[in-house]
Design a protein around this motif. Structure first.
Motif, PDB file in Angstrom:
ATOM      1  N   ASP A  36       0.648  -1.354  -0.223  1.00 42.76           N
ATOM      2  CA  ASP A  36       0.082  -0.118  -0.029  1.00 42.76           C
ATOM      3  C   ASP A  36       0.966   1.244  -0.132  1.00 42.76           C
ATOM      4  O   ASP A  36       1.734   1.103   0.202  1.00 42.76           O
ATOM      5  CB  ASP A  36      -0.900   0.256   1.562  1.00 42.76           C
ATOM      6  N   THR A  37       0.204   2.268  -0.529  1.00 43.54           N
ATOM      7  CA  THR A  37       0.662   3.543  -0.102  1.00 43.54           C
ATOM      8  C   THR A  37       0.253   4.579   0.018  1.00 43.54           C
ATOM      9  O   THR A  37      -1.043   4.980  -0.271  1.00 43.54           O
ATOM     10  CB  THR A  37       1.448   4.227  -1.773  1.00 43.54           C
ATOM     11  N   ILE A  38       0.833   5.675   1.590  1.00 41.70           N
ATOM     12  CA  ILE A  38       0.581   6.461   2.074  1.00 41.70           C
ATOM     13  C   ILE A  38       0.732   7.824   1.265  1.00 41.70           C
ATOM     14  O   ILE A  38       1.768   7.591   1.315  1.00 41.70           O
ATOM     15  CB  ILE A  38       0.368   6.690   3.075  1.00 41.70           C
ATOM     16  N   LEU A  39      -0.219   8.860   0.554  1.00 42.76           N
ATOM     17  CA  LEU A  39       0.513   9.628  -0.024  1.00 42.76           C
ATOM     18  C   LEU A  39      -0.567  10.949   0.821  1.00 42.76           C
ATOM     19  O   LEU A  39      -1.109  11.088   0.988  1.00 42.76           O
ATOM     20  CB  LEU A  39      -0.629   9.861  -1.202  1.00 42.76           C
ATOM     21  N   PHE A  71      -4.003  12.428   2.735  1.00 47.12           N
ATOM     22  CA  PHE A  71      -4.195  12.581   2.031  1.00 47.12           C
ATOM     23  C   PHE A  71      -5.367  11.626   1.130  1.00 47.12           C
ATOM     24  O   PHE A  71      -6.499  11.053   1.504  1.00 47.12           O
ATOM     25  CB  PHE A  71      -3.882  13.615   1.014  1.00 47.12           C
ATOM     26  N   LEU A  72      -4.705  10.337   0.630  1.00 48.10           N
ATOM     27  CA  LEU A  72      -4.840   9.523  -0.047  1.00 48.10           C
ATOM     28  C   LEU A  72      -4.387   8.125   0.481  1.00 48.10           C
ATOM     29  O   LEU A  72      -3.014   8.555   0.694  1.00 48.10           O
ATOM     30  CB  LEU A  72      -4.704   9.838  -1.654  1.00 48.10           C
ATOM     31  N   ILE A  73      -4.464   7.002   0.176  1.00 49.61           N
ATOM     32  CA  ILE A  73      -3.596   5.808   0.466  1.00 49.61           C
ATOM     33  C   ILE A  73      -4.512   5.227  -0.693  1.00 49.61           C
ATOM     34  O   ILE A  73      -5.781   5.040  -1.594  1.00 49.61           O
ATOM     35  CB  ILE A  73      -4.874   5.384   1.961  1.00 49.61           C
ATOM     36  N   ARG A  74      -3.096   4.247  -1.320  1.00 49.88           N
ATOM     37  CA  ARG A  74      -3.045   3.219  -2.573  1.00 49.88           C
ATOM     38  C   ARG A  74      -3.180   2.030  -2.061  1.00 49.88           C
ATOM     39  O   ARG A  74      -1.469   2.113  -1.803  1.00 49.88           O
ATOM     40  CB  ARG A  74      -2.923   4.634  -3.712  1.00 49.88           C
ATOM     41  N   TYR A  75      -3.616   1.382  -2.198  1.00 51.99           N
ATOM     42  CA  TYR A  75      -3.910   0.089  -1.612  1.00 51.99           C
ATOM     43  C   TYR A  75      -3.031  -0.725  -3.014  1.00 51.99           C
ATOM     44  O   TYR A  75      -3.452  -0.910  -4.081  1.00 51.99           O
ATOM     45  CB  TYR A  75      -5.387  -0.781  -1.346  1.00 51.99           C
TER      46      TYR A  75
END
Length: 202
Positions: free
Chosen positions: A21-24, A65-69
């Motif tokens: 996952d990526t935390i932005l 702001f956003l999480i990309r799974y």
């Protein structure tokens, strides 16, 4: 057989690299993690490190702001500034996102990953290893570290982000296709040269 195994391992490595996952964050920072839970006030996660970490960390939800799974889905955590605040319509923000992606987005991994998989798989699979690797790479969401924009705050606008990422995906696909073509030609030339060199020894 060894070449087939190497191609398979390269493909697995490419897929594994995407399985996180990526935390932005709102300040533009990106963190590779495994998200555990999200509450109205905080996000708990395990950092994605080598060797793997078992430490659970926490971040204020207001900072995210956003999480990309890992499966490509996204979840908006903090409400971004609206297009009206920026003085532009949603259509204008989408168009700017596409234009900025054309100018700034780079995805060399899509080219070289497909190129390498194509070249080494020619003797066994006729280059089809490059098709599999290229398809996997092109289908994956653009890596957040490659989302180069003139102003990171622009990514807070969902219309801009959507336009940018769609155009970035097209560039990744184009780079993968180019890598396959160049890898097929270059790889074939290399393997033919090797075969001819071996023949002259007999």
């Amino acid at each position: 057989m060894r070449l087939f195994l190497l191609t398979y391992l390269l493909l697995c490595s490419a897929l594994r690299a995407q399985a996180q996952d990526t935390i932005l964050r709102r300040n533009g920072d990106e963190i590779k993690v495994h998200v555990l839970a999200i509450t109205p006030t905080e996000v708990s996660y395990v950092p994605s490190t080598e060797p793997p970490s078992s430490d659970t960390l926490f971040m204020q939800a207001a900072e995210v702001f956003l999480i990309r799974y890992a499966n490509g889905t996204k979840e908006l955590i903090s409400k971004p500034e609206s297009a009206s605040v920026l003085g532009r319509t949603p259509e204008e923000m989408t168009t700017q996102g596409r234009e900025d992606a054309r100018k700034h987005f780079k995805a060399p991994g899509a080219f070289w990953g497909t190129f390498g998989a194509t070249a080494i798989s020619i003797p066994v699979l006729g280059g089809l290893g490059g098709v599999a690797a290229g398809a996997a790479i092109a289908a994956s969401p653009p890596n957040d570290k490659n989302l180069i924009v003139p102003d990171k705050t622009l990514l807070n606008d969902p219309n801009y982000a959507r336009g940018y990422e769609k155009q970035a995906q097209r560039k990744k696909l184009g780079n993968a296709a180019a890598g396959f073509g160049v890898g097929l030609i270059s790889g074939a030339a290399i393997w033919i040269t090797i075969a001819l060199a071996n023949t002259t020894h007999f």
